[in-house]
Structure formats: structure tokens, C-alpha cells
Design a protein around this motif. Structure first.
Motif, PDB file in Angstrom:
ATOM      1  N   MET A  30       0.802  -1.224   0.000  1.00 55.28           N
ATOM      2  CA  MET A  30       0.000   0.000   0.000  1.00 55.28           C
ATOM      3  C   MET A  30       0.839   1.279   0.000  1.00 55.28           C
ATOM      4  SD  MET A  30      -3.147  -0.949  -0.219  1.00 55.28           S
ATOM      5  CE  MET A  30      -4.651  -0.623   0.674  1.00 55.28           C
ATOM      6  N   PRO A  31       1.901   1.386   0.824  1.00 53.08           N
ATOM      7  CA  PRO A  31       2.720   2.607   0.758  1.00 53.08           C
ATOM      8  C   PRO A  31       3.374   2.825  -0.603  1.00 53.08           C
ATOM      9  CG  PRO A  31       3.148   1.419   2.791  1.00 53.08           C
ATOM     10  CD  PRO A  31       2.326   0.507   1.931  1.00 53.08           C
ATOM     11  N   ILE A  32       3.767   1.737  -1.265  1.00 55.87           N
ATOM     12  CA  ILE A  32       4.375   1.852  -2.595  1.00 55.87           C
ATOM     13  C   ILE A  32       3.349   2.383  -3.590  1.00 55.87           C
ATOM     14  CG2 ILE A  32       5.395   0.565  -4.516  1.00 55.87           C
ATOM     15  CD1 ILE A  32       6.565  -1.371  -2.465  1.00 55.87           C
ATOM     16  N   ILE A  33       2.162   1.790  -3.569  1.00 54.34           N
ATOM     17  CA  ILE A  33       1.121   2.159  -4.526  1.00 54.34           C
ATOM     18  C   ILE A  33       0.591   3.570  -4.272  1.00 54.34           C
ATOM     19  CG2 ILE A  33      -1.138   1.484  -5.451  1.00 54.34           C
ATOM     20  CD1 ILE A  33      -0.477  -1.388  -4.577  1.00 54.34           C
ATOM     21  N   SER A  34       0.706   4.045  -3.025  1.00 54.41           N
ATOM     22  CA  SER A  34       0.182   5.371  -2.674  1.00 54.41           C
ATOM     23  C   SER A  34       0.856   6.496  -3.449  1.00 54.41           C
ATOM     24  CB  SER A  34       0.333   5.624  -1.170  1.00 54.41           C
ATOM     25  OG  SER A  34       1.702   5.701  -0.804  1.00 54.41           O
ATOM     26  N   TYR A  35       1.989   6.206  -4.091  1.00 46.49           N
ATOM     27  CA  TYR A  35       2.672   7.226  -4.893  1.00 46.49           C
ATOM     28  C   TYR A  35       1.908   7.547  -6.177  1.00 46.49           C
ATOM     29  CZ  TYR A  35       6.834   7.120  -1.950  1.00 46.49           C
ATOM     30  OH  TYR A  35       7.699   7.233  -0.883  1.00 46.49           O
ATOM     31  N   VAL A  36       1.036   6.644  -6.613  1.00 46.08           N
ATOM     32  CA  VAL A  36       0.340   6.875  -7.882  1.00 46.08           C
ATOM     33  C   VAL A  36      -1.165   7.042  -7.721  1.00 46.08           C
ATOM     34  CG1 VAL A  36       2.089   5.682  -9.262  1.00 46.08           C
ATOM     35  CG2 VAL A  36       0.150   4.386  -8.334  1.00 46.08           C
ATOM     36  N   MET A  37      -1.722   6.695  -6.531  1.00 43.30           N
ATOM     37  CA  MET A  37      -3.159   6.873  -6.347  1.00 43.30           C
ATOM     38  C   MET A  37      -3.511   6.873  -4.874  1.00 43.30           C
ATOM     39  SD  MET A  37      -4.682   3.171  -7.551  1.00 43.30           S
ATOM     40  CE  MET A  37      -6.360   3.800  -7.402  1.00 43.30           C
ATOM     41  N   ASP A  38      -4.689   7.370  -4.568  1.00 43.59           N
ATOM     42  CA  ASP A  38      -5.184   7.454  -3.199  1.00 43.59           C
ATOM     43  C   ASP A  38      -5.395   6.042  -2.647  1.00 43.59           C
ATOM     44  OD1 ASP A  38      -6.499   7.899  -0.825  1.00 43.59           O
ATOM     45  OD2 ASP A  38      -7.756   9.501  -1.621  1.00 43.59           O
ATOM     46  N   VAL A  39      -4.825   5.801  -1.454  1.00 43.64           N
ATOM     47  CA  VAL A  39      -4.924   4.477  -0.850  1.00 43.64           C
ATOM     48  C   VAL A  39      -6.373   4.075  -0.590  1.00 43.64           C
ATOM     49  CG1 VAL A  39      -4.347   3.123   1.204  1.00 43.64           C
ATOM     50  CG2 VAL A  39      -2.625   4.592   0.182  1.00 43.64           C
ATOM     51  N   SER A  40      -7.233   5.061  -0.278  1.00 38.26           N
ATOM     52  CA  SER A  40      -8.634   4.743   0.010  1.00 38.26           C
ATOM     53  C   SER A  40      -9.319   4.063  -1.169  1.00 38.26           C
ATOM     54  CB  SER A  40      -9.397   6.011   0.398  1.00 38.26           C
ATOM     55  OG  SER A  40      -9.417   6.929  -0.679  1.00 38.26           O
ATOM     56  N   LEU A  41      -8.853   4.371  -2.382  1.00 35.73           N
ATOM     57  CA  LEU A  41      -9.421   3.745  -3.574  1.00 35.73           C
ATOM     58  C   LEU A  41      -8.964   2.301  -3.740  1.00 35.73           C
ATOM     59  CD1 LEU A  41      -8.923   6.698  -6.105  1.00 35.73           C
ATOM     60  CD2 LEU A  41     -11.026   6.077  -4.871  1.00 35.73           C
ATOM     61  N   LEU A  42      -7.900   1.928  -3.007  1.00 36.79           N
ATOM     62  CA  LEU A  42      -7.326   0.597  -3.151  1.00 36.79           C
ATOM     63  C   LEU A  42      -7.910  -0.416  -2.175  1.00 36.79           C
ATOM     64  CD1 LEU A  42      -3.588   1.681  -3.418  1.00 36.79           C
ATOM     65  CD2 LEU A  42      -4.959   0.743  -5.284  1.00 36.79           C
ATOM     66  N   VAL A  43      -8.551   0.072  -1.113  1.00 35.35           N
ATOM     67  CA  VAL A  43      -8.975  -0.827  -0.041  1.00 35.35           C
ATOM     68  C   VAL A  43      -9.888  -1.957  -0.520  1.00 35.35           C
ATOM     69  CG1 VAL A  43     -10.273  -0.977   2.125  1.00 35.35           C
ATOM     70  CG2 VAL A  43      -8.610   0.863   1.777  1.00 35.35           C
ATOM     71  N   PRO A  44     -10.947  -1.688  -1.309  1.00 35.88           N
ATOM     72  CA  PRO A  44     -11.812  -2.794  -1.743  1.00 35.88           C
ATOM     73  C   PRO A  44     -11.064  -3.882  -2.511  1.00 35.88           C
ATOM     74  CG  PRO A  44     -12.888  -0.691  -2.129  1.00 35.88           C
ATOM     75  CD  PRO A  44     -11.470  -0.381  -1.772  1.00 35.88           C
ATOM     76  N   SER A  45     -10.193  -3.473  -3.438  1.00 36.91           N
ATOM     77  CA  SER A  45      -9.443  -4.475  -4.196  1.00 36.91           C
ATOM     78  C   SER A  45      -8.395  -5.151  -3.318  1.00 36.91           C
ATOM     79  CB  SER A  45      -8.769  -3.834  -5.414  1.00 36.91           C
ATOM     80  OG  SER A  45      -7.844  -2.835  -5.024  1.00 36.91           O
ATOM     81  N   ALA A  46      -7.802  -4.393  -2.379  1.00 36.80           N
ATOM     82  CA  ALA A  46      -6.760  -4.949  -1.511  1.00 36.80           C
ATOM     83  C   ALA A  46      -7.292  -6.088  -0.659  1.00 36.80           C
ATOM     84  CB  ALA A  46      -6.179  -3.856  -0.625  1.00 36.80           C
ATOM     85  N   THR A  47      -8.530  -5.959  -0.171  1.00 36.92           N
ATOM     86  CA  THR A  47      -9.094  -7.020   0.656  1.00 36.92           C
ATOM     87  C   THR A  47      -9.232  -8.321  -0.143  1.00 36.92           C
ATOM     88  OG1 THR A  47     -11.342  -6.253   0.116  1.00 36.92           O
ATOM     89  CG2 THR A  47     -10.346  -5.425   2.130  1.00 36.92           C
ATOM     90  N   MET A  48      -9.616  -8.203  -1.403  1.00 34.61           N
ATOM     91  CA  MET A  48      -9.742  -9.399  -2.249  1.00 34.61           C
ATOM     92  C   MET A  48      -8.372  -9.963  -2.605  1.00 34.61           C
ATOM     93  SD  MET A  48     -12.879  -8.484  -4.851  1.00 34.61           S
ATOM     94  CE  MET A  48     -12.045  -7.057  -5.564  1.00 34.61           C
ATOM     95  N   ILE A  49      -7.405  -9.089  -2.879  1.00 34.25           N
ATOM     96  CA  ILE A  49      -6.051  -9.525  -3.240  1.00 34.25           C
ATOM     97  C   ILE A  49      -5.413 -10.289  -2.093  1.00 34.25           C
ATOM     98  CG2 ILE A  49      -3.725  -8.720  -3.809  1.00 34.25           C
ATOM     99  CD1 ILE A  49      -5.131  -6.315  -5.222  1.00 34.25           C
ATOM    100  N   VAL A  50      -5.514  -9.722  -0.878  1.00 32.38           N
ATOM    101  CA  VAL A  50      -4.908 -10.360   0.291  1.00 32.38           C
ATOM    102  C   VAL A  50      -5.595 -11.694   0.590  1.00 32.38           C
ATOM    103  CG1 VAL A  50      -4.541 -10.134   2.776  1.00 32.38           C
ATOM    104  CG2 VAL A  50      -4.099  -8.188   1.273  1.00 32.38           C
ATOM    105  N   LEU A  51      -6.909 -11.765   0.413  1.00 33.58           N
ATOM    106  CA  LEU A  51      -7.616 -13.028   0.636  1.00 33.58           C
ATOM    107  C   LEU A  51      -7.130 -14.086  -0.342  1.00 33.58           C
ATOM    108  CD1 LEU A  51      -9.763 -14.813   1.896  1.00 33.58           C
ATOM    109  CD2 LEU A  51     -11.470 -13.732   0.397  1.00 33.58           C
ATOM    110  N   THR A  52      -7.000 -13.713  -1.611  1.00 36.22           N
ATOM    111  CA  THR A  52      -6.503 -14.655  -2.621  1.00 36.22           C
ATOM    112  C   THR A  52      -5.094 -15.116  -2.295  1.00 36.22           C
ATOM    113  OG1 THR A  52      -7.850 -13.581  -4.320  1.00 36.22           O
ATOM    114  CG2 THR A  52      -6.043 -14.983  -5.080  1.00 36.22           C
ATOM    115  N   LEU A  53      -4.246 -14.180  -1.867  1.00 33.08           N
ATOM    116  CA  LEU A  53      -2.869 -14.515  -1.509  1.00 33.08           C
ATOM    117  C   LEU A  53      -2.831 -15.494  -0.348  1.00 33.08           C
ATOM    118  CD1 LEU A  53       0.182 -13.994  -1.780  1.00 33.08           C
ATOM    119  CD2 LEU A  53      -0.100 -12.049  -0.248  1.00 33.08           C
TER     120      LEU A  53
END
Length: 245
Positions: A30-53
Motif C-alpha cells: 500500500m505505501p508503494i502504490i500510494s505514490y500513484v493513487m489514493d490508498v482509500s481507492l485501493l482498499v476494496p481491491s486490496a481485501t480481495m487480493i490479500v484473501l486470494t494470496l
């Protein structure tokens, strides 16, 4: 297109760290990706990504799981979901974040430099407490790693079993979190697009981390585990402190 590649790169790094330690993917990505977009926009996809991982890691380490430590963790996670609905009514969100982060950082540093009891093993009953705290924090704040990391640090299991227990706990709480995101309508086309782009990268990073972890001794893994815990705790506490001051 370029920002999607950067997001994929961030999740690759996160997956790599997760493969080594058994947790930490979102904390790193998340800190890496925050350089290109708002972290709040990443939360929904992040929850699915982490679950898959975690499903991926859980499948790999399924033969190493220690059920005496895992079953209490899973049972404790159920009432934690209910607790999360009331937690913020009794204490400010950022205060809870700061307290949890400070505790995890202190615990990790103490374990690295002051703990002298080799082979210390905790009672599996503590899994109920860890499960409650993990699922309640995950539902309320979208981070559930610290209680699981503290619990598994002294379960007396080898590193592969630790990763199996962590994966099981993360899978259960991850399913609950993602289900909540779906119900409240946070999973949209954009979230699914980020998910599709990121999953191959995070799984490849995880595979590389898991492969390299095979060359790490139990003692070195333990040190890396606590260092990552300390960084996680300091990051959570530092972010919360910015809002409290």
C-alpha cells in the motif's frame, strides 16, 4: 496503463515479503502504490487480493498446519465480528490503532533484544483471544495481522506451521471482510480491474518469497518475523498519532 503496472509492481513486492514472513503483503504494497493513487481507492481491491494470496499460501502450507493452535483461533474470530460493531462506540478509532501499534512494536522489540527464554510456548487457549482481536480489528479497521502475529510468535511451531496458522486466520477474517465489502457495495468494476491486474503479480512475488524462505534458518526467520512485526506496529502507531496530535 502505467499506473496499473506500478500497482502490480507494488503487490509483487508485498507478495514477496508475505512469502518470506507469512504476513505483511498489504503493509508493504500500500505505501508503494500510494505514490500513484489514493490508498482509500485501493482498499476494496486490496481485501480481495490479500484473501486470494492467503488462500494460495494456505494451500501450499496445508500439510504443516497445527490444528490445536488453529481451531481456537478460528472459533475466536466469530464473536470478534460482533465485537467490531461496538468497538468504536467505546474508544476513538485512532486511539485503538495507536494502542495496538504501540503494543505490537514494543512486543517485537522486546522479543528481539530482551527475551531469553528459549522454547517458550503459549497455551493454545490464547487463540480465542487472538481470534477475537484479529477479526474485530479486521472488520473495523481493515487490518487484522498484529494479534495473529503475536499469537503465532510463541506457539512453539516451526516456520512453515506458523505460516499455515497465519494463513488460516487470515482466510477466515478475509472472507468476512470481503463479504462485508460486497454487501455494502464497495466492490465495483474498478476494484475488480485492480484485482485482476494485481493477483498474478502478488502470487508470483509470494512464490519467490516462499522459495527463498526455504534457505532461511528457523533462527533467522524468527528474527525477520519480529523485525517485520516491529515495522508493522510502528507504522500503525505512527499513522494514528498523526491524527491524534
Amino acid at each position: 496503463m502505467e499506473h496499473l503496472l506500478f500497482i502490480a509492481m507494488g503487490w509483487f513486492v508485498g507478495g514477496f515479503v508475505n512469502g518470506l514472513a507469512g504476513f505483511g503483503a498489504a503493509m508493504v504494497a500500500m505505501p508503494i502504490i500510494s505514490y500513484v493513487m489514493d490508498v482509500s481507492l485501493l482498499v476494496p481491491s486490496a481485501t480481495m487480493i490479500v484473501l486470494t494470496l492467503n488462500c494460495h499460501a494456505g494451500w501450499i502450507y496445508r500439510k504443516h498446519i497445527e490444528w490445536r493452535y488453529t481451531k481456537t483461533l478460528l472459533l475466536g474470530a466469530i464473536p470478534g465480528v460482533v465485537l467490531s460493531a461496538y468497538a468504536l462506540q467505546f474508544a476513538p478509532e485512532q486511539l485503538l490503532r495507536f494502542g495496538m501499534g504501540a503494543f505490537v512494536a514494543f512486543y517485537a522489540v522486546w522479543s528481539l533484544f530482551f527475551e531469553k527464554k528459549e522454547g517458550r510456548v503459549i497455551n493454545p487457549a490464547w487463540g480465542y483471544v487472538a481470534g477475537v482481536m484479529s477479526s474485530s480489528l479486521g472488520m473495523a479497521f481493515s487490518f487484522n495481522g498484529p494479534p495473529l502475529a503475536v499469537y503465532t510468535a510463541y506457539c512453539g511451531c516451526p516456520k512453515n506451521a506458523v505460516k499455515a496458522i497465519l494463513s488460516a486466520g487470515f482466510i477466515l477474517t478475509g472472507v468476512l471482510i470481503v463479504s462485508t465489502q460486497v454487501v455494502i457495495g464497495n466492490i465495483d468494476i474498478y476494484a475488480l480491474t485492480l484485482y485482476a491486474v494485481s493477483v498474478p503479480a502478488v502470487v508470483c512475488g509470494s512464490k519467490l518469497g516462499i522459495y527463498l524462505s526455504g534457505f532461511i534458518s528457523e533462527a533467522s526467520y524468527r528474527k525477520f518475523f519480529f523485525v517485520l512485526m516491529a515495522v508493522l506496529g510502528l507504522k500503525i502507531a505512527g499513522n494514528a498519532l498523526q491524527f491524534l496530535l
